[in-house]
Write an enzyme that holds these catalytic residues in place. Structure first.
Site, PDB file in Angstrom:
ATOM      1  N   CYS A  86       0.805  -0.993   0.397  1.00  0.00           N
ATOM      2  CA  CYS A  86      -0.383  -0.270  -0.011  1.00  0.00           C
ATOM      3  C   CYS A  86       1.237   0.902  -0.637  1.00  0.00           C
ATOM      4  CB  CYS A  86      -0.666  -0.003   1.056  1.00  0.00           C
ATOM      5  SG  CYS A  86      -2.517   1.006   1.076  1.00  0.00           S
ATOM      6  N   HIS A 195      -3.540  -5.830   0.791  1.00  0.00           N
ATOM      7  CA  HIS A 195      -2.454  -5.883   2.730  1.00  0.00           C
ATOM      8  C   HIS A 195      -2.804  -7.655   2.645  1.00  0.00           C
ATOM      9  CE1 HIS A 195      -2.041  -2.346   3.946  1.00  0.00           C
ATOM     10  NE2 HIS A 195      -3.645  -1.944   2.978  1.00  0.00           N
ATOM     11  N   GLU A 197      -1.350  -8.856   4.722  1.00  0.00           N
ATOM     12  CA  GLU A 197      -0.416  -8.812   5.852  1.00  0.00           C
ATOM     13  C   GLU A 197      -2.274  -8.762   7.005  1.00  0.00           C
ATOM     14  OE1 GLU A 197       0.114  -6.162   4.894  1.00  0.00           O
ATOM     15  OE2 GLU A 197      -0.598  -4.215   5.828  1.00  0.00           O
TER      16      GLU A 197
END
Lengths: 227, 82
Positions: A86, A195, A197
């Site tokens: 990002c 994302h 994560e």
């Protein structure tokens, strides 16, 4: 394997990234503040999402002037894995570690929801645990994720298999050729808007992102554990 | 002392969805002669007396940080300031 999670003023996915590595992956991880000047003790560098410096001027522009960024460039030159997610992706393009730039979403909206990604290249150190062509679900959360590069660069990306992830089905931001993530020519710097994560736990939004981190660790183990 | 006015715009080849949306509004308001509208940024620098060549440093600043040459063009004007 020891990871660094860089922290800029305005980073807001740093804790998610830390959690993914420490609790879900079970590897060592430390936060590194942007004014630090040494990353030599780390095996992998993670540039998290957020709004570094409030996205003032352009997203990633100010962060690229931080002390730590010359260390990130050194780590990339040394062949260490560098992942930008990002805002991290935006910073890596500003730093010239990845080609192109991220423009405002075509519909001018901040998009925050899970999207489907297609793994276009599973022969990178970041994607070896995925199947080629596998479709995974990973959340996006960005207002400026519309990937752009000139035609010549796009040709090069295609020739070298540098397009690693594309949006599958709907393209949320208008990015060129549905690009969601690209890798550098050498294959050790990956930037992506979605994302991974935030997709590391089946109880919270799925675990499709975890294989990305597992891929990094697998490659590192193969290279560094020779017994 | 000098005043430097820098204008930053998206390169011609790049779609400017913000500009298109605003142009749409103008047309809807009845200004249908508006053919195109592009939104950019304006930066104003005040530069103290220096031995350095002003064009050189302004270009450097623009290319290193103030603009992203992959997606943006810039032009600037230098004026005397008091």
């Amino acid at each position: 394997m020891k990871f660094a999670v860089l922290v800029f003023p305005g980073s807001n996915c740093d804790i998610d990234m830390y959690h993914a590595i420490k609790d879900e992956l079970g590897e060592e991880v430390e936060f590194v503040w942007h004014s630090e000047t040494d990353l030599s003790n780390f095996d992998g560098i993670l540039v998290p999402g957020g709004f570094s410096y409030g996205d003032y001027l352009r997203c990633g522009a100010m962060a690229n002037q931080s002390n730590i960024m010359s260390e990130v460039k050194k780590a990339a030159e040394a062949g260490k894995p560098v992942l930008g997610v990002c805002n991290g992706f935006q910073i890596l393009t500003e730093a010239g570690l990845l080609p192109g730039a991220l423009l405002r979403n075509k519909n001018l909206k901040f998009m925050c929801r899970p999207v489907q990604l297609k793994v276009e290249n599973n022969s990178t150190l970041f994607t070896s645990q995925y199947e080629q062509g596998e479709v995974i679900t990973v959340p996006i959360a960005h207002g400026e994720g519309n990937y752009y590069c000139d035609e010549e660069t796009l040709e090069r990306l295609k020739e070298n298999n540098q397009i690693v992830f594309t949006y599958s089905g709907e393209n949320p931001n208008g990015s060129l050729e549905d690009i969601a993530g690209i890798i550098n020519e050498r294959g050790n710097v990956l930037g992506m808007m979605p994302h991974p994560e935030r997709a590391v736990d089946a109880l919270v939004g799925g675990a499709d992102g975890l294989k990305l981190f597992k891929s990094i660790v697998k490659q590192w183990r193969e290279n560094h554990v020779n017994n | 002392m000098k005043k430097v006015k820098i204008y930053v715009t998206l390169r011609e080849s790049i779609l400017d969805p913000q500009g298109s949306a605003v142009k749409g509004s103008l047309v809807k308001m009845g200004y249908d002669e508006v053919e195109d509208l592009r939104i950019g940024k304006y930066l104003e620098l005040t530069i103290g007396d220096t031995e350095k060549d002003i064009d050189t440093i302004v270009k450097e600043m623009c290319e290193k940080v103030l603009t992203n040459v992959v997606i943006e063009d810039y032009r600037y004007e230098v004026e005397e300031a008091n």
